[in-house]
Structures are given as structure tokens and as C-alpha cells.
Write a protein that holds these residues in place. Structure first.
Motif, PDB file in Angstrom:
ATOM      1  N   LYS A  95       5.089  18.993 -73.665  1.00  0.00           N
ATOM      2  CA  LYS A  95       4.902  20.217 -74.437  1.00  0.00           C
ATOM      3  C   LYS A  95       4.739  21.435 -73.527  1.00  0.00           C
ATOM      4  N   LEU A  96       4.272  21.212 -72.293  1.00  0.00           N
ATOM      5  CA  LEU A  96       4.068  22.316 -71.346  1.00  0.00           C
ATOM      6  C   LEU A  96       5.390  22.925 -70.889  1.00  0.00           C
ATOM      7  N   GLY A  97       6.477  22.162 -70.978  1.00  0.00           N
ATOM      8  CA  GLY A  97       7.795  22.687 -70.619  1.00  0.00           C
ATOM      9  C   GLY A  97       7.814  23.311 -69.234  1.00  0.00           C
ATOM     10  N   SER A  98       8.302  24.555 -69.174  1.00  0.00           N
ATOM     11  CA  SER A  98       8.436  25.249 -67.883  1.00  0.00           C
ATOM     12  C   SER A  98       7.091  25.526 -67.219  1.00  0.00           C
ATOM     13  N   LEU A  99       6.005  25.415 -67.976  1.00  0.00           N
ATOM     14  CA  LEU A  99       4.677  25.688 -67.423  1.00  0.00           C
ATOM     15  C   LEU A  99       4.162  24.569 -66.518  1.00  0.00           C
ATOM     16  N   VAL A 100       4.833  23.410 -66.502  1.00  0.00           N
ATOM     17  CA  VAL A 100       4.364  22.314 -65.638  1.00  0.00           C
ATOM     18  C   VAL A 100       4.313  22.754 -64.181  1.00  0.00           C
ATOM     19  N   ALA A 101       5.096  23.768 -63.836  1.00  0.00           N
ATOM     20  CA  ALA A 101       5.066  24.295 -62.462  1.00  0.00           C
ATOM     21  C   ALA A 101       3.678  24.818 -62.105  1.00  0.00           C
ATOM     22  N   GLY A 102       2.865  25.142 -63.110  1.00  0.00           N
ATOM     23  CA  GLY A 102       1.524  25.656 -62.857  1.00  0.00           C
ATOM     24  C   GLY A 102       0.472  24.591 -62.651  1.00  0.00           C
ATOM     25  N   LEU A 103       0.843  23.318 -62.817  1.00  0.00           N
ATOM     26  CA  LEU A 103      -0.120  22.235 -62.589  1.00  0.00           C
ATOM     27  C   LEU A 103      -0.385  22.096 -61.098  1.00  0.00           C
ATOM     28  N   ASN A 104      -1.658  22.072 -60.714  1.00  0.00           N
ATOM     29  CA  ASN A 104      -1.958  21.919 -59.287  1.00  0.00           C
ATOM     30  C   ASN A 104      -1.848  20.450 -58.885  1.00  0.00           C
ATOM     31  N   SER A 105      -1.836  20.216 -57.598  1.00  0.00           N
ATOM     32  CA  SER A 105      -1.584  18.860 -57.097  1.00  0.00           C
ATOM     33  C   SER A 105      -2.661  17.874 -57.533  1.00  0.00           C
ATOM     34  N   SER A 106      -3.926  18.301 -57.608  1.00  0.00           N
ATOM     35  CA  SER A 106      -4.973  17.345 -58.012  1.00  0.00           C
ATOM     36  C   SER A 106      -4.813  16.954 -59.478  1.00  0.00           C
ATOM     37  N   THR A 107      -4.392  17.891 -60.325  1.00  0.00           N
ATOM     38  CA  THR A 107      -4.144  17.560 -61.733  1.00  0.00           C
ATOM     39  C   THR A 107      -2.967  16.601 -61.840  1.00  0.00           C
ATOM     40  N   LEU A 108      -1.919  16.872 -61.078  1.00  0.00           N
ATOM     41  CA  LEU A 108      -0.747  15.993 -61.095  1.00  0.00           C
ATOM     42  C   LEU A 108      -1.112  14.588 -60.637  1.00  0.00           C
ATOM     43  N   ARG A 109      -1.926  14.497 -59.570  1.00  0.00           N
ATOM     44  CA  ARG A 109      -2.333  13.184 -59.060  1.00  0.00           C
ATOM     45  C   ARG A 109      -3.203  12.431 -60.060  1.00  0.00           C
ATOM     46  N   SER A 110      -3.919  13.167 -60.905  1.00  0.00           N
ATOM     47  CA  SER A 110      -4.814  12.513 -61.863  1.00  0.00           C
ATOM     48  C   SER A 110      -4.065  11.943 -63.075  1.00  0.00           C
ATOM     49  N   LEU A 111      -2.813  12.336 -63.257  1.00  0.00           N
ATOM     50  CA  LEU A 111      -2.034  11.826 -64.389  1.00  0.00           C
ATOM     51  C   LEU A 111      -1.618  10.380 -64.129  1.00  0.00           C
ATOM     52  N   SER A 112      -1.732   9.555 -65.137  1.00  0.00           N
ATOM     53  CA  SER A 112      -1.329   8.164 -64.959  1.00  0.00           C
ATOM     54  C   SER A 112       0.198   8.078 -64.895  1.00  0.00           C
ATOM     55  N   PRO A 113       0.728   7.080 -64.190  1.00  0.00           N
ATOM     56  CA  PRO A 113       2.179   6.909 -64.127  1.00  0.00           C
ATOM     57  C   PRO A 113       2.791   6.757 -65.525  1.00  0.00           C
ATOM     58  N   GLU A 114       2.043   6.149 -66.446  1.00  0.00           N
ATOM     59  CA  GLU A 114       2.552   5.958 -67.809  1.00  0.00           C
ATOM     60  C   GLU A 114       2.789   7.294 -68.506  1.00  0.00           C
ATOM     61  N   VAL A 115       1.877   8.249 -68.299  1.00  0.00           N
ATOM     62  CA  VAL A 115       2.015   9.580 -68.908  1.00  0.00           C
ATOM     63  C   VAL A 115       3.272  10.261 -68.375  1.00  0.00           C
ATOM     64  N   VAL A 116       3.463  10.190 -67.065  1.00  0.00           N
ATOM     65  CA  VAL A 116       4.627  10.829 -66.441  1.00  0.00           C
ATOM     66  C   VAL A 116       5.910  10.157 -66.905  1.00  0.00           C
ATOM     67  N   LEU A 117       5.932   8.822 -66.929  1.00  0.00           N
ATOM     68  CA  LEU A 117       7.134   8.103 -67.384  1.00  0.00           C
ATOM     69  C   LEU A 117       7.459   8.412 -68.839  1.00  0.00           C
ATOM     70  N   GLU A 118       6.430   8.485 -69.670  1.00  0.00           N
ATOM     71  CA  GLU A 118       6.646   8.816 -71.085  1.00  0.00           C
ATOM     72  C   GLU A 118       7.233  10.227 -71.208  1.00  0.00           C
ATOM     73  N   ALA A 119       6.694  11.171 -70.432  1.00  0.00           N
ATOM     74  CA  ALA A 119       7.154  12.564 -70.499  1.00  0.00           C
ATOM     75  C   ALA A 119       8.601  12.714 -70.063  1.00  0.00           C
ATOM     76  N   ILE A 120       8.971  12.059 -68.970  1.00  0.00           N
ATOM     77  CA  ILE A 120      10.342  12.268 -68.467  1.00  0.00           C
ATOM     78  C   ILE A 120      11.403  11.642 -69.365  1.00  0.00           C
ATOM     79  N   LYS A 121      10.995  10.772 -70.278  1.00  0.00           N
ATOM     80  CA  LYS A 121      11.944  10.197 -71.225  1.00  0.00           C
ATOM     81  C   LYS A 121      12.175  11.123 -72.418  1.00  0.00           C
ATOM     82  N   LEU A 122      11.306  12.121 -72.577  1.00  0.00           N
ATOM     83  CA  LEU A 122      11.438  13.028 -73.716  1.00  0.00           C
ATOM     84  C   LEU A 122      12.431  14.142 -73.395  1.00  0.00           C
TER      85      LEU A 122
END
Length: 127
Positions: A95-122
Motif C-alpha cells: 500500500k505504501l507504493g512509491s513511499l517505500v523508498a522512505g523506509l529506513n534500513s532498520s525498519t526494512l530489516r525488521s520486516l519478516s521475509p514472508e511480508v516482503v515475499l507477499e508484497a512483491i507478489k502483489l
């Protein structure tokens, strides 16, 4: 006497900034109506002119905007996360779309692989 015409190049960002300056507050209906012009929002507009509730309600529209600079996307994401927005699943990340560029590295690292895999399939995330 010859007339001289001066050509001034005004880029899309300057036009967007000029239009956005006409507002002091940005309710979600206004943010959605701005569309691509929202790229003219200043950091002060983001931090002070948008309520947490209106920001969260506007995320799908703001995520479709192209051309956010790093400071803008970070300011939007930081405000969103500090207001309690949770990236609990791929849908909330996508849902963040183009705003994902604003996620800092610690937030990105805290995301589970499942969340990322689910997102990239959308489809909306891939765009």
C-alpha cells in the motif's frame, strides 16, 4: 524597436509547489485530489499540515505519486510509523507504493521475509 521575450523554464516540481502553497491544511480528500501535484508538499506541510488520521487515509493515493525526494518520503513514512501504522503483512507494505523508498534500513530489516515475499507478489507493489 525589437521585442525580446524571455523564456523561463518552470519544471513540474515548481508548478506543484506553487499549487500546494495555496493550502495550509491537507485533509485526506485534498491529498487524494492533489494526485501527482502532492509531490510539491514541503517537509513542513507533511509534518504540520497533515493529521495522522488523514495521512493514513491518504496512503494509497500518496503511494501512487512519482518523484518524491528522499526527505519527503522519509518524512511521510516516519510520521506514518510514529502514528502507529503497522507493516504487518504484504498488503500494508504494498500500500505504501512509491513511499517505500522512505523506509529506513532498520525498519526494512525488521520486516519478516514472508511480508516482503507477499508484497512483491502483489501487482501494486511491482509498479
Amino acid at each position: 524597436a525589437a521585442l525580446t521575450f524571455f523564456s523561463v523554464h518552470v519544471g513540474p516540481f515548481q508548478v506543484a509547489s506553487s499549487l500546494v502553497r495555496k493550502f495550509e491544511r491537507f485533509p485526506s480528500a485534498t491529498l487524494r485530489a492533489l494526485g501527482q501535484t502532492a509531490v510539491g508538499l514541503s517537509i513542513s506541510d507533511i509534518e504540520n499540515g497533515i493529521s495522522d488520521k488523514d495521512l493514513e487515509a491518504s496512503i494509497p493515493a500518496l503511494g501512487e505519486v512519482r518523484g518524491w525526494n528522499a526527505e519527503q518520503s522519509s518524512a511521510i513514512i516516519n510520521k506514518l510509523l510514529s502514528s502507529g501504522y503497522q507493516i504487518a503483512n504484504g498488503q500494508s507494505l504494498a500500500k505504501l507504493g512509491s513511499l517505500v523508498a522512505g523506509l529506513n534500513s532498520s525498519t526494512l530489516r525488521s520486516l519478516s521475509p514472508e511480508v516482503v515475499l507477499e508484497a512483491i507478489k502483489l501487482p501494486e507493489f511491482v509498479q
